[in-house]
Enzyme design. Sequence first.
Site, PDB file in Angstrom:
ATOM      1  N   ARG A  79       0.835  -1.206   0.000  1.00 18.09           N
ATOM      2  CA  ARG A  79       0.000   0.000   0.000  1.00 18.09           C
ATOM      3  C   ARG A  79       0.870   1.257   0.000  1.00 18.09           C
ATOM      4  O   ARG A  79       0.491   2.291  -0.520  1.00 18.09           O
ATOM      5  CB  ARG A  79      -0.960  -0.007   1.199  1.00 18.09           C
ATOM      6  CG  ARG A  79      -1.805   1.261   1.328  1.00 18.09           C
ATOM      7  CD  ARG A  79      -3.073   1.055   2.162  1.00 18.09           C
ATOM      8  NE  ARG A  79      -2.829   0.348   3.395  1.00 18.09           N
ATOM      9  CZ  ARG A  79      -2.257   0.877   4.500  1.00 18.09           C
ATOM     10  NH1 ARG A  79      -1.906   2.141   4.504  1.00 18.09           N
ATOM     11  NH2 ARG A  79      -2.078   0.144   5.579  1.00 18.09           N
ATOM     12  N   TYR A 132     -14.577  15.859 -16.720  1.00 19.25           N
ATOM     13  CA  TYR A 132     -14.991  14.466 -16.614  1.00 19.25           C
ATOM     14  C   TYR A 132     -16.048  14.371 -15.504  1.00 19.25           C
ATOM     15  O   TYR A 132     -15.899  14.994 -14.448  1.00 19.25           O
ATOM     16  CB  TYR A 132     -13.758  13.615 -16.283  1.00 19.25           C
ATOM     17  CG  TYR A 132     -14.061  12.164 -16.095  1.00 19.25           C
ATOM     18  CD1 TYR A 132     -14.346  11.348 -17.185  1.00 19.25           C
ATOM     19  CD2 TYR A 132     -14.076  11.597 -14.825  1.00 19.25           C
ATOM     20  CE1 TYR A 132     -14.640  10.011 -17.010  1.00 19.25           C
ATOM     21  CE2 TYR A 132     -14.356  10.255 -14.646  1.00 19.25           C
ATOM     22  CZ  TYR A 132     -14.650   9.468 -15.737  1.00 19.25           C
ATOM     23  OH  TYR A 132     -14.925   8.155 -15.560  1.00 19.25           O
ATOM     24  N   ASP A 202      -5.560  17.736 -15.522  1.00 20.57           N
ATOM     25  CA  ASP A 202      -5.914  16.389 -15.947  1.00 20.57           C
ATOM     26  C   ASP A 202      -5.621  16.329 -17.447  1.00 20.57           C
ATOM     27  O   ASP A 202      -6.322  16.930 -18.264  1.00 20.57           O
ATOM     28  CB  ASP A 202      -7.394  16.120 -15.653  1.00 20.57           C
ATOM     29  CG  ASP A 202      -7.832  14.700 -16.037  1.00 20.57           C
ATOM     30  OD1 ASP A 202      -7.163  14.079 -16.886  1.00 20.57           O
ATOM     31  OD2 ASP A 202      -8.862  14.238 -15.508  1.00 20.57           O
ATOM     32  N   LYS A 227      -6.978   4.831 -19.594  1.00 23.19           N
ATOM     33  CA  LYS A 227      -7.310   5.179 -20.970  1.00 23.19           C
ATOM     34  C   LYS A 227      -6.123   4.888 -21.894  1.00 23.19           C
ATOM     35  O   LYS A 227      -5.687   3.766 -21.946  1.00 23.19           O
ATOM     36  CB  LYS A 227      -7.771   6.635 -21.032  1.00 23.19           C
ATOM     37  CG  LYS A 227      -8.787   7.014 -19.943  1.00 23.19           C
ATOM     38  CD  LYS A 227     -10.123   6.294 -20.089  1.00 23.19           C
ATOM     39  CE  LYS A 227     -11.014   6.415 -18.855  1.00 23.19           C
ATOM     40  NZ  LYS A 227     -11.246   7.783 -18.376  1.00 23.19           N
TER      41      LYS A 227
END
Length: 412
Positions: A79, A132, A202, A227
Amino acid sequence: MADAPDDPRPGQPGQLGQPGGEARRSQLRPETVAIRAGRDDNDRALAPILWATTTFVTPTVEEGRRLATMAGSHRFYSRYGNPTVRGFEDAIAALEGAEAARAFASGMGALSGVVLGLCSAGDHVVAQRQLYAGTQLLLQSVCPRFGIEVTFVDATEPGAFAAAVRPGETVLVLAETPANPRLDLADLDELGAIAGPITVVDSTFATPLGQRPLDHGVDLVVHSATKAIAGHNDATIGVVAGARDLLDWLWSFAVLQGANASPFDAMNALRGLRTLGVRLRQQTESAHRLAEVLEQHPHVAEVRYPGLDSHPQRDLAKRQMNLAGGLLTFDLAGGLDAGRTFVESVRIAQLASSLGGPETLVTHPASTTHVSLTPEELAANGIGPGTVRVSVGLEHPDDLVADVLQALDRIA
Ligand SMILES: *Cc1c(COP(=O)(O)O)cnc(C)c1O
């Protein structure tokens, strides 16, 4: 668009993945950097190694304490960090010209990590209106619950971001360029010139090969690597890159947020990254051709593509983008019925969310993702009743053009 080969970008030292970790300052083109980046810690294996382990054996208490408190530690507990994930982070940092990067479980993991990791109750955020949908909901619904106020601005209006900044109060300025779904652009130089708040872009639609926000003075660049970076619709992963001190700060929140990237997805993202150059070039070429065909068609009212002279911000696209990319958006004159008919009539393209993969995908927001919005709300989001978004894939462009034309023929 500036041709990438005429525009060499230096990579980061020591990120070429030479066996033995040989550090070299690179004057290589980004496509070349993408082939070998992220493999400094790869022993003699050519392909990225999958470190499918949750934890690491620590030789001494002292060493355990050092690893537990070291930002970006990647041999303590997965993690906190993981060698495969670290390879992907190094590769993105090299391509973005960043000191460091942190991968997350998804693009939204990265965006929520940035917003909630940097902002506290009473802070102010400036963000653009067309975003988005997930980012928009995060800012609109989650931020107010934590006492974070958000002002939305029109990113295409010169000076809009800077004008909304409240000195001493605004902590974050968040932009998305090109933006979903109309491919509006935000001026990276303008964002980079904003002093005080941390500026975040972004850059998912552009990819690290399409533009480099940090070169313009922006502080952090975010990608949904789900993506085009991973590029095969088989990995959900996000990433943030920027200066090391900022990334160390983000890391201390990220280990508690727990939206860490899976090593398996990081391996797939590193695999995808190696072919991003050729994929993006082909998708740009096919998208440009499709955009020109659509622009001539009587059923089509408007085409939005940053590579077309008709794009309202074509000069800005030329200034800040190396490649116009594989996404285009168009409006059908026939509205809702025409949009629905089109997306249900394509045979090679498929009706699905997401973008940047080998398969051409179409979406009709007004009848699917945004069906509950009023016409006014749709318009505010840049979506008309006949708006169709296309993520151009890697099929032969002749087949794609024929498919789109036959689907347009089905519209009454
Ligand atoms: C998909 C996307 C996101 C969210 O990424 P996930 O990996 O789906 O969480 C954020 N921003 C943009 C521009 C996107 O296209």
